[in-house]
Every structure is written in structure tokens, then in C-alpha cells.
Design a protein around this motif. Structure first.
Motif, PDB file in Angstrom:
ATOM      1  N   CYS A 251       0.768  -1.150  -0.006  1.00  8.19           N
ATOM      2  CA  CYS A 251       0.061   0.038   0.062  1.00  8.19           C
ATOM      3  C   CYS A 251       0.868   1.101   0.016  1.00  8.19           C
ATOM      4  O   CYS A 251       1.606   1.365   0.993  1.00  8.19           O
ATOM      5  N   VAL A 252       0.940   2.032  -1.034  1.00  8.96           N
ATOM      6  CA  VAL A 252       1.765   3.113  -1.319  1.00  8.96           C
ATOM      7  C   VAL A 252       1.024   4.379  -0.936  1.00  8.96           C
ATOM      8  O   VAL A 252      -0.044   4.611  -1.496  1.00  8.96           O
ATOM      9  N   THR A 253       1.440   5.102  -0.073  1.00  8.34           N
ATOM     10  CA  THR A 253       0.676   6.541   0.407  1.00  8.34           C
ATOM     11  C   THR A 253       1.639   7.538   0.155  1.00  8.34           C
ATOM     12  O   THR A 253       2.826   7.599   0.642  1.00  8.34           O
ATOM     13  N   ARG A 254       1.094   8.455  -0.593  1.00  5.18           N
ATOM     14  CA  ARG A 254       1.943   9.863  -0.684  1.00  5.18           C
ATOM     15  C   ARG A 254       1.463  10.758   0.787  1.00  5.18           C
ATOM     16  O   ARG A 254       0.579  11.079   0.973  1.00  5.18           O
ATOM     17  N   ALA A 255       2.718  11.188   1.155  1.00  3.82           N
ATOM     18  CA  ALA A 255       2.616  11.961   2.665  1.00  3.82           C
ATOM     19  C   ALA A 255       1.931  13.059   2.450  1.00  3.82           C
ATOM     20  O   ALA A 255       1.110  13.546   3.385  1.00  3.82           O
ATOM     21  N   THR A 256       2.082  13.763   1.505  1.00  2.42           N
ATOM     22  CA  THR A 256       1.500  15.293   1.366  1.00  2.42           C
ATOM     23  C   THR A 256      -0.024  15.341   1.164  1.00  2.42           C
ATOM     24  O   THR A 256      -0.799  16.148   2.047  1.00  2.42           O
ATOM     25  N   ASP A 257      -0.401  14.421   0.356  1.00  2.76           N
ATOM     26  CA  ASP A 257      -2.117  14.552   0.194  1.00  2.76           C
ATOM     27  C   ASP A 257      -2.666  13.294   0.411  1.00  2.76           C
ATOM     28  O   ASP A 257      -3.944  13.295   0.102  1.00  2.76           O
ATOM     29  N   GLY A 258      -2.054  12.350   0.742  1.00  2.01           N
ATOM     30  CA  GLY A 258      -2.848  11.022   0.954  1.00  2.01           C
ATOM     31  C   GLY A 258      -3.224  10.122  -0.168  1.00  2.01           C
ATOM     32  O   GLY A 258      -3.915   9.012   0.026  1.00  2.01           O
ATOM     33  N   GLU A 259      -2.702  10.221  -1.163  1.00  2.00           N
ATOM     34  CA  GLU A 259      -3.232   9.690  -2.660  1.00  2.00           C
ATOM     35  C   GLU A 259      -2.681   8.142  -2.096  1.00  2.00           C
ATOM     36  O   GLU A 259      -1.362   8.005  -1.548  1.00  2.00           O
ATOM     37  N   THR A 260      -3.468   7.191  -2.372  1.00  6.94           N
ATOM     38  CA  THR A 260      -2.898   5.734  -2.233  1.00  6.94           C
ATOM     39  C   THR A 260      -3.307   4.875  -3.189  1.00  6.94           C
ATOM     40  O   THR A 260      -4.412   4.898  -3.859  1.00  6.94           O
ATOM     41  N   ARG A 261      -2.517   3.767  -3.262  1.00  8.34           N
ATOM     42  CA  ARG A 261      -2.505   3.050  -4.204  1.00  8.34           C
ATOM     43  C   ARG A 261      -2.198   1.489  -3.859  1.00  8.34           C
ATOM     44  O   ARG A 261      -1.259   1.474  -2.773  1.00  8.34           O
ATOM     45  N   HIS A 262      -2.516   0.484  -4.380  1.00 12.15           N
ATOM     46  CA  HIS A 262      -2.126  -0.882  -4.018  1.00 12.15           C
ATOM     47  C   HIS A 262      -1.474  -1.702  -5.018  1.00 12.15           C
ATOM     48  O   HIS A 262      -2.216  -1.575  -6.285  1.00 12.15           O
ATOM     49  N   TYR A 263      -0.585  -2.287  -4.810  1.00 11.93           N
ATOM     50  CA  TYR A 263       0.054  -2.878  -6.007  1.00 11.93           C
ATOM     51  C   TYR A 263       0.517  -4.438  -5.423  1.00 11.93           C
ATOM     52  O   TYR A 263       0.658  -4.590  -4.110  1.00 11.93           O
ATOM     53  N   ASN A 264       0.476  -5.387  -6.118  1.00 18.38           N
ATOM     54  CA  ASN A 264       0.843  -6.768  -5.859  1.00 18.38           C
ATOM     55  C   ASN A 264       2.085  -6.963  -6.432  1.00 18.38           C
ATOM     56  O   ASN A 264       2.748  -6.566  -7.416  1.00 18.38           O
ATOM     57  N   LEU A 265       2.907  -7.359  -5.440  1.00 17.69           N
ATOM     58  CA  LEU A 265       4.536  -7.492  -5.685  1.00 17.69           C
ATOM     59  C   LEU A 265       4.808  -9.072  -5.447  1.00 17.69           C
ATOM     60  O   LEU A 265       4.310  -9.541  -4.502  1.00 17.69           O
ATOM     61  N   GLY A 266       5.932  -9.817  -5.936  1.00 15.31           N
ATOM     62  CA  GLY A 266       6.252 -10.945  -5.480  1.00 15.31           C
ATOM     63  C   GLY A 266       7.433 -10.826  -4.597  1.00 15.31           C
ATOM     64  O   GLY A 266       7.740  -9.819  -3.597  1.00 15.31           O
ATOM     65  N   GLN A 267       8.168 -11.858  -4.229  1.00 19.36           N
ATOM     66  CA  GLN A 267       9.215 -11.976  -3.418  1.00 19.36           C
ATOM     67  C   GLN A 267      10.357 -11.114  -3.860  1.00 19.36           C
ATOM     68  O   GLN A 267      11.266 -11.454  -4.716  1.00 19.36           O
ATOM     69  N   LEU A 268      10.528  -9.885  -3.181  1.00 17.47           N
ATOM     70  CA  LEU A 268      11.457  -9.073  -3.791  1.00 17.47           C
ATOM     71  C   LEU A 268      12.338  -8.347  -2.503  1.00 17.47           C
ATOM     72  O   LEU A 268      11.800  -8.492  -1.283  1.00 17.47           O
ATOM     73  N   SER A 269      13.579  -8.111  -2.650  1.00 16.75           N
ATOM     74  CA  SER A 269      14.287  -7.641  -1.444  1.00 16.75           C
ATOM     75  C   SER A 269      13.690  -6.221  -1.550  1.00 16.75           C
ATOM     76  O   SER A 269      12.788  -5.525  -2.413  1.00 16.75           O
ATOM     77  N   ILE A 270      13.893  -5.409  -0.383  1.00 18.81           N
ATOM     78  CA  ILE A 270      13.268  -4.020  -0.149  1.00 18.81           C
ATOM     79  C   ILE A 270      13.540  -2.962  -1.240  1.00 18.81           C
ATOM     80  O   ILE A 270      12.874  -2.247  -1.550  1.00 18.81           O
ATOM     81  N   GLN A 271      15.038  -3.088  -1.657  1.00 25.14           N
ATOM     82  CA  GLN A 271      15.382  -2.090  -2.430  1.00 25.14           C
ATOM     83  C   GLN A 271      14.582  -2.512  -4.166  1.00 25.14           C
ATOM     84  O   GLN A 271      14.370  -1.467  -4.796  1.00 25.14           O
ATOM     85  N   ARG A 272      14.383  -3.679  -4.354  1.00 23.30           N
ATOM     86  CA  ARG A 272      13.841  -3.838  -5.727  1.00 23.30           C
ATOM     87  C   ARG A 272      12.412  -3.707  -5.612  1.00 23.30           C
ATOM     88  O   ARG A 272      11.786  -3.311  -6.430  1.00 23.30           O
ATOM     89  N   ALA A 273      11.860  -3.971  -4.455  1.00 20.96           N
ATOM     90  CA  ALA A 273      10.206  -3.476  -4.146  1.00 20.96           C
ATOM     91  C   ALA A 273      10.079  -2.084  -4.216  1.00 20.96           C
ATOM     92  O   ALA A 273       9.256  -1.648  -4.643  1.00 20.96           O
ATOM     93  N   ALA A 274      11.295  -1.200  -3.854  1.00 19.24           N
ATOM     94  CA  ALA A 274      11.285   0.276  -3.696  1.00 19.24           C
ATOM     95  C   ALA A 274      11.184   0.842  -5.151  1.00 19.24           C
ATOM     96  O   ALA A 274      10.344   1.648  -5.583  1.00 19.24           O
ATOM     97  N   LEU A 275      12.191  -0.110  -6.238  1.00 19.34           N
ATOM     98  CA  LEU A 275      12.018   0.252  -7.375  1.00 19.34           C
ATOM     99  C   LEU A 275      10.800   0.279  -8.169  1.00 19.34           C
ATOM    100  O   LEU A 275      10.424   1.006  -8.950  1.00 19.34           O
ATOM    101  N   ALA A 276      10.116  -1.135  -7.769  1.00 20.62           N
ATOM    102  CA  ALA A 276       8.752  -1.284  -8.498  1.00 20.62           C
ATOM    103  C   ALA A 276       7.955  -0.247  -8.024  1.00 20.62           C
ATOM    104  O   ALA A 276       7.124   0.420  -9.101  1.00 20.62           O
ATOM    105  N   VAL A 277       7.779   0.327  -6.691  1.00 27.33           N
ATOM    106  CA  VAL A 277       6.738   1.180  -6.484  1.00 27.33           C
ATOM    107  C   VAL A 277       7.025   2.473  -7.028  1.00 27.33           C
ATOM    108  O   VAL A 277       6.240   3.124  -7.597  1.00 27.33           O
ATOM    109  N   ILE A 278       8.415   2.815  -7.071  1.00 28.94           N
ATOM    110  CA  ILE A 278       8.939   3.981  -7.902  1.00 28.94           C
ATOM    111  C   ILE A 278       8.166   4.015  -9.298  1.00 28.94           C
ATOM    112  O   ILE A 278       7.745   5.063  -9.817  1.00 28.94           O
ATOM    113  N   GLU A 279       8.481   2.978 -10.091  1.00 31.86           N
ATOM    114  CA  GLU A 279       8.109   3.084 -11.365  1.00 31.86           C
ATOM    115  C   GLU A 279       6.455   2.786 -11.505  1.00 31.86           C
ATOM    116  O   GLU A 279       6.047   3.696 -12.236  1.00 31.86           O
TER     117      GLU A 279
END
Lengths: 527, 128
Positions: A251-279
Motif C-alpha cells: 500500500c503506497v501512500t503519498r505523505a502530502t496529500d494522501g493519495e493511495t494505491r495498492h500493488y501486488n509484488l512478488g518476493q523481492l528485496s526491499i530495494q527492488r520493491a522500492a524500485l517497482a513502487v517508484i516505477e
């Protein structure tokens, strides 16, 4: 920009670099940053005390406004400084220093190691095949038919391996991550050990004893190439296939205005998950608009107006901590009673704003539709008009732009989007729409609703530098309940992950002939 | 027992008072009803007039509170605790009978044999 000169109040090393929080900065002492040193950046933030006109007062003021944690978390530089540096300058300088030394170096080092390893792996089988011919050619048995057939298989397998390695490993890097991939390191070590052990065996059993059985040597080389292909298969599974199956829902939430989205990810390391979230962020989230946040900030400032310590009404509130506690409680109670009318204002203000936006929007739509009727595509069969009349899309856009410019600008001002669109970009978009036969509604779509960040010009892709802030190590895997932050210059994204539950499904068979019905017109109920 | 639309319904009724019996957490009366304005009156075996959409007793549990109180199969229920039962849906009738807060229901029921009895008594005792 506000004046950046600092009569320095506090400077504290913080784990995150502050954006330009000019407004509402009064209560910054309350939300002091956690002194978590993010490994990747040590940025310096200089906060200014607002509205400090007098030189002499600054140090005195600095002493008065302290909160409880002052001693532990800040390094205070009192006094004034002659050089004035803006916040962004300092952040930029530290980042530039890091970049020029750190990341480029690492990138080249990893590349060169990969190339060396690849060359070693590629030339090893060839060396196995060629060395006997060089070292003891007279003792060697001649290569029969089966042996020569193996040459062909070695050649093709090496070709396939080369293509596969190129496809998997030599793609353009899409991001620079803080730590190395653990799996890649493991695979490189595995390959290295493997090749070394093969070389050891070869040098001991074959080179030293000068084996004559050339077919055996060729078969040995073929087995090496086979094993390398299998290692490549392992690499594909570990690096690519393992994370395809969705395992966690983030669950990704933007801190300034609360926009939220949900994504499904597989088994990733935290840095790769962060990269997927940014994309995903660049595609899905509407663009961050700081102008829309000013209203809530001013409301917040008004709420705290009676509570903050910098009360301009009188110095009597700046008492010592003990009395200030009870006083502030009393003030909170009074403010709670006093706050009864602000919701009313908010309601009417929002209704008024809504009405204004709708009116401007109606005017804009009419203006654009009218503008689009002024031009039409020239048909080929028409007799050629004078060259002055025939326009290319850019000129056509420039011709009809003035009639809608004013309405568009007013609308953008009302919805606070005017900084996202420059006149040049609007004309470009208009030319694009004209070329591709888009209707006025299609042209307006990008202005009526804020789109994802990728839609706007490159200068709006704020922060291609992201900072990953995480309590767990960033190469450890994503777990249920892991939380990390992705910080950009202006805002931050909070990411929490939850495990997708295990689904136990059972089946129930329904015979199609079992669907039978009767009329229920005379029912009988027992009471 | 048929009715003429617009005219008040007249019938000879018997008052029956049934004490509800507690079975587990339910209060039961010990009979089953059928009929109602949302049901098909032609299938009612107990009614004389096949267009009568009233509520009829279709089954009685032997030894239950209804039998003890004197309810018989085929009775038409006219009123339950003062609520009219001649123009109700099946579900409304059920609800009026199964109110949890009441443990006694007072019914007004009518049956063919009552009419006969009254006629006989009128005949044998004229001008009473």
C-alpha cells in the motif's frame, strides 16, 4: 523564493533532507526529525527562525524556544553567519560530491567485473579444447567423427550461452540502487567457483598427465558448457521468475496529500520493491501539486494560532516548561471551543471554489470547441490554395491558440495548475492534437484532470533522486508488515506491505439437471 | 364466509385463547396456517368459497397448545389479539402470531359448524 539568509537558529543532522517548508514552519521544533542516519545521505538542513529582524535578539531567542529533546538531537550554532546559503544549495552540493565519487565508480567496477567474468567463462571451454593441441600435439589421438560432432555442439551451445548472457545481464540499467543485488553476487561467486574447480581438475588430471584421449577432453569441455547453461537457467529463475508470482500487497501512500494505491509484488528485496513502487508511482499517481496544500497548511496555522509558543500577543506565555504544560492544556481547551466556526468557513469556501471551477470550466470548453471549428484538414482533392493559407500543424496551433488562451489560463489558475503547463507545452500539445485528429474534448483532457507525473515535461519529474529509508536492511526480503519510506525532494511515499493470504479453495459440483423449480403459491407456515 | 365488497363481513366467531408453549428459545402455538392475500386461494382445501383469501388453519400438532385450547383444522382465523386477519399477507399473519413478547394469543375463529349450530339453535328457539 523567500529570502534564504539565515540568522542561524539550529542546524541538525537529519536523516532526511527537508523540502522547502517555508510556511507553517513555526512548529518545527515539535516534529523534530528522528536522528536516524540514513546510510546513503548525510544532508544538512538549516532551519531559519521566522521573522527575526534584530541581530542582537537572535541568540536570546534561540535560548528561549527549546523543546524537551533539544539537548539530544541538535547541534546548535548560535550567532550569525555572513554567508547566506539556501537550503537547496547545500543539499545539492552534498549530493554532487557523493555522486561524482561514489556511484559512478561503483557502476564501472561492477561492469568491469562482469565483463571479466564473462570473458573468463566464455574462453574456458575453448582453452580446454585448444591447449592439448598446443602442448602435446604428437601424443594426441586423432579426433573421430563423434568427437568432431561434439565440436559443433560446443560451438552452438557457446553461441546460445553468449546470447543468453547478453539478454539477461547486459541490459541498460534502469536504476541505481543503494546496495548490490545479493543474488547476482551469489551467482557470480558460484560461476567463479565452478570454473575454478573445472580448471583445477583439468590442470591436474589432464595437463599434468598429458592425457591422449582427445575425445574425453572434448566431452569434458562439453560438460562444462552444459553446466554453464544450467547455471544460466538458475540465474533466470532466481533473478526473473521468482518475483513474478504475487506474494505481497503493498500500500503506497503519498505523505502530502494522501493519495493511495495498492500493488501486488512478488518476493523481492526491499530495494527492488522500492524500485517497482517508484516505477508504478510515475505511471499511476497524479502529479504532486504543492499549490493545493497551502490551504490546509494555512488552516493548520490558524488552529495552532492560540497554542504556539511564539505568541505575538504577549511574552507571558513563554514561561518555563512546567507552567507552560498546564497553560497549553488550558489553551487547547479554549481553542477547542473556539474552533467551532472554522468548519463552516471551510464548507462555504469549498462550495464557492467548486462553483467557480465549474464556471471557468464551462467557459473553457466552449472556447476550445469554438477554436477547433476554425481550422479543418485540407483535403488532397481540393484545388491548391495559396501558400499563405496552407499551414502545418504548428502554425495552425499558433493560429487558434490566442482565442482559447485566456480561458485556459484562467481555468489553470483557478485549479492551481498553472505552473505545470507552460505556453510552449500547451501549443505543442495543441499541434499534436490537431495532427492526430483529436477532438476538443480529447485536447482538454490533460488539463481538466491532473495526470500522472510522466505526462508532464521532464522538468516536472521532480526528484529522480529518491532516498530509501528503512529500518530493515534494504537487501533483506519484503516481509509481512515491513514499512519503508521513499523520500523525494518535495514529498515522501510511505509503503507498507502485507502478505497475500493463503487461499484454500474447495470445489462443489452442481449437476445441471438439478435445477428444478416449483411454484410456491400456497405456502404453509407453522407457528 | 364469503364477503361482499363494500359490505362489512359478518360471521359467527368463537373466541379461543392459546397459551404459547416455550420450546427452547421459541414460543410455539402448535398449528400451521395457510392462505393470505398474496397466495393462491384456489388451492385452499378448507375454504368454501375458493376466492376466499383468508388465513386458515391447515394442520394441528396433536397435544399442542392449539389443540388443547380448542382450535380445529380448517378454522378460519378472523382476528389475532385484535389484529384483523381477513385481509393480510401470509407473512403478516405469521408475524402477528409469533410476536416474541406475547405469550398468549386470543383468536377469533370461525368455522362452518358454528354457523350450523347457530342456525339450529335459532331454529329450535325462535325469537330469542
Amino acid at each position: 523564493m523567500d529570502t534564504e539568509s539565515t540568522y542561524s537558529g539550529y542546524s541538525h543532522y537529519s536523516g532526511r533532507s527537508r523540502g522547502s517548508h517555508r510556511h507553517g514552519e513555526r512548529s518545527r521544533d515539535r516534529h523534530k526529525s528522528r536522528s536516524k542516519d540514513s546510510r546513503s545521505e548525510k544532508s544538512v538542513t538549516i532551519n531559519t527562525l521566522p521573522a527575526e529582524p534584530l541581530l542582537g535578539d537572535s541568540s536570546l531567542r534561540g535560548e528561549k524556544v527549546q523543546d524537551d529533546n533539544w539537548g539530544e538531537t541538535t547541534t546548535a550554532i548560535t550567532g550569525t553567519s555572513e554567508h547566506s546559503l539556501s537550503q537547496e544549495d547545500i543539499v545539492r552540493i552534498t549530493k554532487d560530491l557523493e555522486d561524482s565519487v561514489g556511484l559512478d565508480c561503483r557502476h564501472y567496477v561492477t561492469r568491469s567485473i562482469a565483463v571479466i567474468l564473462g570473458l573468463l567463462v566464455f574462453f574456458t571451454p575453448l582453452a580446454f579444447l585448444v591447449l592439448p593441441h598446443i602442448l602435446w600435439p604428437e601424443k594426441l589421438q586423432s579426433c573421430g567423427t563423434a568427437c568432431e560432432g561434439l565440436f559443433i555442439s560446443v560451438a552452438f551451445k557457446l553461441l546460445i550461452l553468449l546470447l543468453a548472457v547478453w539478454a539477461l545481464f547486459f541490459r541498460p540499467a534502469r536504476a541505481g540502487l543503494p546496495r548490490v543485488f545479493v543474488f547476482r553476487i551469489l551467482l557470480a561467486v558460484l560461476v567463479l567457483l565452478f570454473v575454478i574447480s573445472y580448471w583445477l581438475f583439468y590442470s591436474v588430471r589432464i595437463l599434468d598427465s598429458q592425457d591422449e584421449n582427445y575425445q574425453g577432453i572434448v566431452q569434458y569441455a562439453v560438460s562444462l558448457v552444459d553446466a554453464l547453461l544450467f547455471i544460466h537457467y538458475l540465474a533466470v529463475v532466481l533473478l526473473e521468475l521468482r518475483q513474478l508470482q504475487p506474494c505481497y500487497s503493498v500500500c503506497v501512500t503519498r505523505a502530502t496529500d494522501g493519495e493511495t494505491r495498492h500493488y501486488n509484488l512478488g518476493q523481492l528485496s526491499i530495494q527492488r520493491a522500492a524500485l517497482a513502487v517508484i516505477e508504478h508511482y510515475y505511471c499511476d499517481f497524479p502529479i504532486h501539486n504543492p499549490a493545493l496544500l497551502s490551504a490546509s497548511k494555512s488552516r493548520a496555522a490558524k488552529h495552532l494560532a492560540g497554542l504556539k509558543v511564539y505568541n505575538v500577543d504577549g511574552p507571558g506565555n513563554n514561561a518555563s516548561a512546567g507552567i507552560a504544560q498546564s497553560q497549553s492544556r488550558a489553551m487547547i481547551a479554549a481553542a477547542a471551543r473556539r474552533r467551532d466556526t472554522s468548519h463552516n468557513e471551510l464548507y462555504y469556501e469549498e462550495a464557492e471554489h467548486e462553483r467557480r471551477v465549474r464556471k471557468r470550466r464551462a467557459r473553457l470548453v466552449v472556447a476550445v470547441e469554438e477554436a477547433f471549428t476554425h481550422i479543418k484538414r485540407m483535403q488532397e482533392e481540393e484545388p491548391k490554395k495559396a501558400p499563405g493559407d496552407v499551414m502545418d500543424p504548428r502554425e495552425a496551433a499558433q493560429a487558434i491558440f490566442p482565442s482559447m488562451a485566456r480561458a485556459l489560463q484562467k481555468y489553470l489558475r483557478t485549479t492551481k495548475q498553472q505552473h505545470c503547463h507552460s505556453m510552449e507545452s500547451i501549443q505543442q500539445h495543441l499541434a499534436f492534437c490537431i495532427t492526430n485528429n483529436l477532438t476538443p474534448k480529447a485536447f482538454l483532457e490533460s488539463y481538466l484532470t491532473p495526470g500522472p507525473t510522466l505526462q508532464y515535461g521532464k522538468d516536472h519529474w521532480l526528484g529522480r533522486r529518491w532516498t530509501l529509508i528503512s529500518e530493515a536492511s534494504v537487501t533483506s526480503g519484503l516481509k509481512d508488515g515491513s514499512i519503508f519510506l521513499l523520500k523525494c525532494v518535495d514529498f515522501s511515499l510511505v509503503v507498507t506491505s502485507r502478505k497475500i493470504p493463503y487461499v484454500q479453495m474447495s470445489e462443489e459440483y452442481i449437476d445441471p439437471k438439478s435445477h428444478k423449480f416449483v411454484l410456491r403459491l400456497q405456502s404453509e407456515t407453522s407457528v | 364466509m364469503s364477503f361482499v365488497p363494500g359490505q362489512p363481513v359478518t360471521a359467527v366467531v368463537q373466541r379461543i385463547e392459546i397459551q404459547k408453549l416455550r420450546q427452547g428459545e421459541n414460543l410455539i402455538l402448535g398449528f400451521s396456517i395457510g392462505g393470505g392475500i398474496d397466495q393462491d386461494p384456489g388451492q385452499n382445501p378448507f375454504s368454501e368459497d375458493k376466492s376466499d383469501k383468508g388465513i386458515y388453519v391447515t394442520r394441528i400438532t396433536p397435544g399442542g397448545p392449539a389443540e388443547v385450547a380448542g382450535l380445529r383444522i380448517g378454522d378460519k382465523i378472523m382476528q389475532v389479539n385484535g389484529w384483523d386477519m381477513t385481509m393480510v399477507t401470509h407473512d403478516q399473519a405469521r408475524k402477528k402470531l409469533t410476536k416474541k413478547r406475547e405469550d398468549v394469543v386470543r383468536l377469533l375463529i370461525t368455522r362452518k359448524s358454528l354457523e350450523e349450530a347457530v342456525k339450529h339453535s335459532k331454529g329450535s328457539h325462535p325469537r330469542q
